[in-house]
Write an enzyme that holds these catalytic residues in place. Structure first.
Site, PDB file in Angstrom:
ATOM      1  N   ASP A  54       0.826  -1.200   0.000  1.00 15.90           N
ATOM      2  CA  ASP A  54       0.000   0.000   0.000  1.00 15.90           C
ATOM      3  C   ASP A  54       0.865   1.257   0.000  1.00 15.90           C
ATOM      4  O   ASP A  54       1.971   1.264   0.540  1.00 15.90           O
ATOM      5  CB  ASP A  54      -0.891  -0.043   1.247  1.00 15.90           C
ATOM      6  CG  ASP A  54      -1.859   1.108   1.319  1.00 15.90           C
ATOM      7  OD1 ASP A  54      -2.705   1.220   0.426  1.00 15.90           O
ATOM      8  OD2 ASP A  54      -1.774   1.886   2.287  1.00 15.90           O
ATOM      9  N   GLU A  66       1.508  -0.014  -4.781  1.00 13.15           N
ATOM     10  CA  GLU A  66       0.462   0.938  -5.166  1.00 13.15           C
ATOM     11  C   GLU A  66       1.143   2.251  -5.547  1.00 13.15           C
ATOM     12  O   GLU A  66       1.636   2.983  -4.693  1.00 13.15           O
ATOM     13  CB  GLU A  66      -0.520   1.167  -4.022  1.00 13.15           C
ATOM     14  CG  GLU A  66      -1.649   2.106  -4.425  1.00 13.15           C
ATOM     15  CD  GLU A  66      -2.443   2.644  -3.252  1.00 13.15           C
ATOM     16  OE1 GLU A  66      -3.621   2.961  -3.453  1.00 13.15           O
ATOM     17  OE2 GLU A  66      -1.869   2.770  -2.148  1.00 13.15           O
TER      18      GLU A  66
END
Length: 619
Positions: free
Chosen positions: A333, A362
């Protein structure tokens, strides 16, 4: 009189001497990692101990072949960090002995035997299709764990956007056959680690214990069993991880080892979210620091990766899950928000231990140039190297959400957007290792409104492109039944429950009988394409050759060895007739079967296409 005075002195001494000197043996509340393995390539292990005033203790180990290299004390006396050398260690259980004066306390620690070699773990590739699941919103397999006594959020409310709904790991396990039949090859789970926060952490991105599955989702053992069951059905497993920040209820934040475990000396400072400043050659140092060191939110404190102890703690936590559960990949993330050098080190260490593993970061940036900076071996980042194999192609997502609504011309709009974007793939070190997707848990769904789903042609063209162009496709749960949601209505709407995942649901979209005719049409089309793609080296390993838009039509070929697949897509609401002469190099036969319709297509001089018609020709 003398005995009375002596007794008085002794009693008085007890009253004035520090009480902790007479306390019972130290209590260790946390050990991280909880256990480890002998025979790892990296033979150094950090063992974090957390307990009441344990820093006052001397430390020894009972093992002869585990060497205690370093004992690190933090400003907080409740922590000890042990660095041990396992280069000569066999599988065993040994004691960590904490001694204070004449008192001692032992902490048993296990080194397990490895059940697999690092080379045996196969990561996800362009041959795979990932299916993204938010466990709390997919299916409730075990209602008994909906509320766990002692956890801060102790209720479920399926009507609440930001409340827990009760989905869990058993709910995922119960539907593995559905996923295998659909034709996806990999399941990606939003974070499953403990999020013991007061509210709003159903999504999993506020971790409070990096080594523990959230008990409302299940247990560590259940997750390991889920991975094993998935592997038996030919499905890989990707785990979502968050190194940039944690939840404010994490013991590492509530009782900090030291203030420099978190950025800005553990004081809340909001990030700007402008991570383009990391690679902006004109950016000020202030901008860069605010973007990377600033906190995601006040309840998500930002970890300081330049602290070597923090870095080691996080790196080991990811390796622990790979070794423990045998997962096939990690999605990291908010990758650009973290420290570049630390993330590079993490990727390198993971891939050294597991050479066939894959990591996707990400990289939510608005151009392919900015995204490409983060991929392994990027010339734009040189001489630094992210070592990150896969990045997320957010710019392509934006284009796909426009292209299939617009009229295509030879110089702009519609499918021209896709052609034009792919002509710029030279910025990527490895275009085949881009994660591509129509939507995910943070974006509006491909259909924003329920009424829009009546136009299934839009979905069929988009899915055909997604599953046949370069890269690693990802589907978001419910895409196959055209679930709709608009981000402007709140993130919780993007993450609505899968119909049929809860007992008593009005419809069960896991079954054909429970789906509407339109949903079945979308599901059947998706299933057909996914199963055709599965194991198809033409798509998973093949080259991509495409042609500029002519007569509003986009044509491209995927080829591997002597086999190929040619996609012909009309991007207009009008019928088109195209001259096949420019495409002869990818049309090796006088006719071919269209996989989508099953009809034979004659490939003479001209080809007529209906409005928005697509062909998938296999040679």
């Amino acid at each position: 009189m003398k005995r009375t005075c002596t007794l008085f002195i002794i009693m008085f001494s007890f009253l004035i001497w520090p009480a902790h000197l007479f306390a019972s043996a130290p209590i260790v509340k946390k050990v991280a990692p909880t256990f480890w393995w002998a025979g790892m390539k990296n033979t150094e292990l950090q063992i974090l101990l957390y307990g009441d005033r344990i820093a006052a203790c001397d430390v020894t180990l009972s093992s002869r072949d585990v060497e205690l290299k370093e004992v690190v004390k933090q400003t907080n006396p409740n922590y000890l960090l042990l660095y041990v050398d396992l280069s000569e260690a066999a599988p065993q259980t040994f004691d960590i002995v904490l001694k204070k004066g004449k008192k001692s306390f032992t902490v048993p620690y296990e080194l397990k035997a490895r059940s697999r070699n690092g080379e045996d773990i196969e990561g996800f590739t362009a041959s795979d299709v990932l299916y993204l699941i938010m466990p709390d919103r997919f299916a409730n397999g075990n209602p008994n764990n909906d509320v766990v006594p002692g956890m801060l959020e102790n209720k479920v409310d399926r009507n609440g956007q930001y409340a827990r709904h009760g989905g869990d790991l058993k709910g995922v396990a119960d539907h593995l056959d559905y996923l295998a039949d659909l034709g996806v090859t990999t399941i990606w789970l939003n974070p499953i680690q403990e999020n013991d926060m007061p509210d709003g952490s159903y999504h999993g991105y506020a971790i409070t214990d990096y080594y523990q599955v959230d008990r409302r989702l299940g247990s560590n053992e259940e997750f390991k069993a889920l991975a094993e069951q998935a592997h038996q059905k030919g499905l890989k497993v990707v785990m979502d991880m968050i190194f940039n920040h944690c939840g404010s209820e994490n013991y590492l934040f509530k009782d900090k080892p030291s203030t420099d475990w978190f950025n800005f000396k553990s004081h809340y400072t909001q990030t700007s979210f402008k991570t383009a400043s990391v690679q902006d050659i004109h950016a000020s140092e202030y901008e860069r620091r605010l973007a990377t060191d600033g906190w995601f939110t006040q309840v998500m404190p930002d970890l300081n990766h330049r602290n070597r102890h923090v870095a080691r703690y996080l790196i080991q936590s990811s390796i622990w899950w790979i070794e423990y559960a045998g997962i096939n990949g990690i999605r990291q993330d908010t990758h650009p928000y973290a420290d570049f050098d630390f993330m590079s080190q993490w990727c390198r260490e993971v891939l050294d231990e597991y050479p066939r593993f894959n990591i996707v970061g990400e990289t939510w940036l608005n151009s392919n140039v900015l995204v490409s900076f983060w991929q392994k071996d990027s010339r734009l980042a040189a001489p630094r190297n992210s070592n990150l194999p896969t990045v997320m192609d957010f710019p392509l997502t934006d284009l796909m959400n426009k292209a299939f609504d617009e009229e295509t011309t030879d110089w702009g709009g519609g499918l021209y957007r896709l052609y034009d974007y792919l002509t710029q793939d030279l910025v990527y070190p490895n275009p085949m290792s881009l994660l591509i997707f129509l939507d995910n848990h943070d974006t509006s769904r491909f259909y924003k409104k329920e009424e829009d789903t009546a136009n299934l042609t839009r979905y069929k063209q988009a899915l055909l492109f997604l599953l046949t162009t370069r890269g690693i496709p990802q589907l978001y749960y419910g895409t196959e039944i055209v679930m709709a949601a608009d981000k402007s209505e709140g993130d919780g709407m993007l993450r609505r429950d899968f119909p049929g995942g809860w007992s008593g649901d009005k419809s069960d979209c896991f079954t054909a009988d429970g789906r509407s005719d339109l949903q079945n049409e979308a599901f059947d089309y998706t299933r057909k394409l996914l199963n055709w793609r599965k194991g198809n080296d033409v798509i998973g390993k093949g080259s991509l050759t495409h042609f500029s838009i002519m007569s509003n039509v986009y044509v491209y070929e995927r080829k591997y060895g002597n086999h190929s697949a040619v996609v012909i897509m009309n991007g207009s609401d009008e019928p088109q007739e195209i001259d096949l002469t420019p495409y002869r190099e990818v049309l090796p036969a006088a006719s071919a079967t269209d996989f989508l319709s099953g009809r034979t297509v004659e490939l003479a001089e001209k080809l007529s296409l209906e409005p928005r018609e697509s062909l998938l020709l296999c040679f």
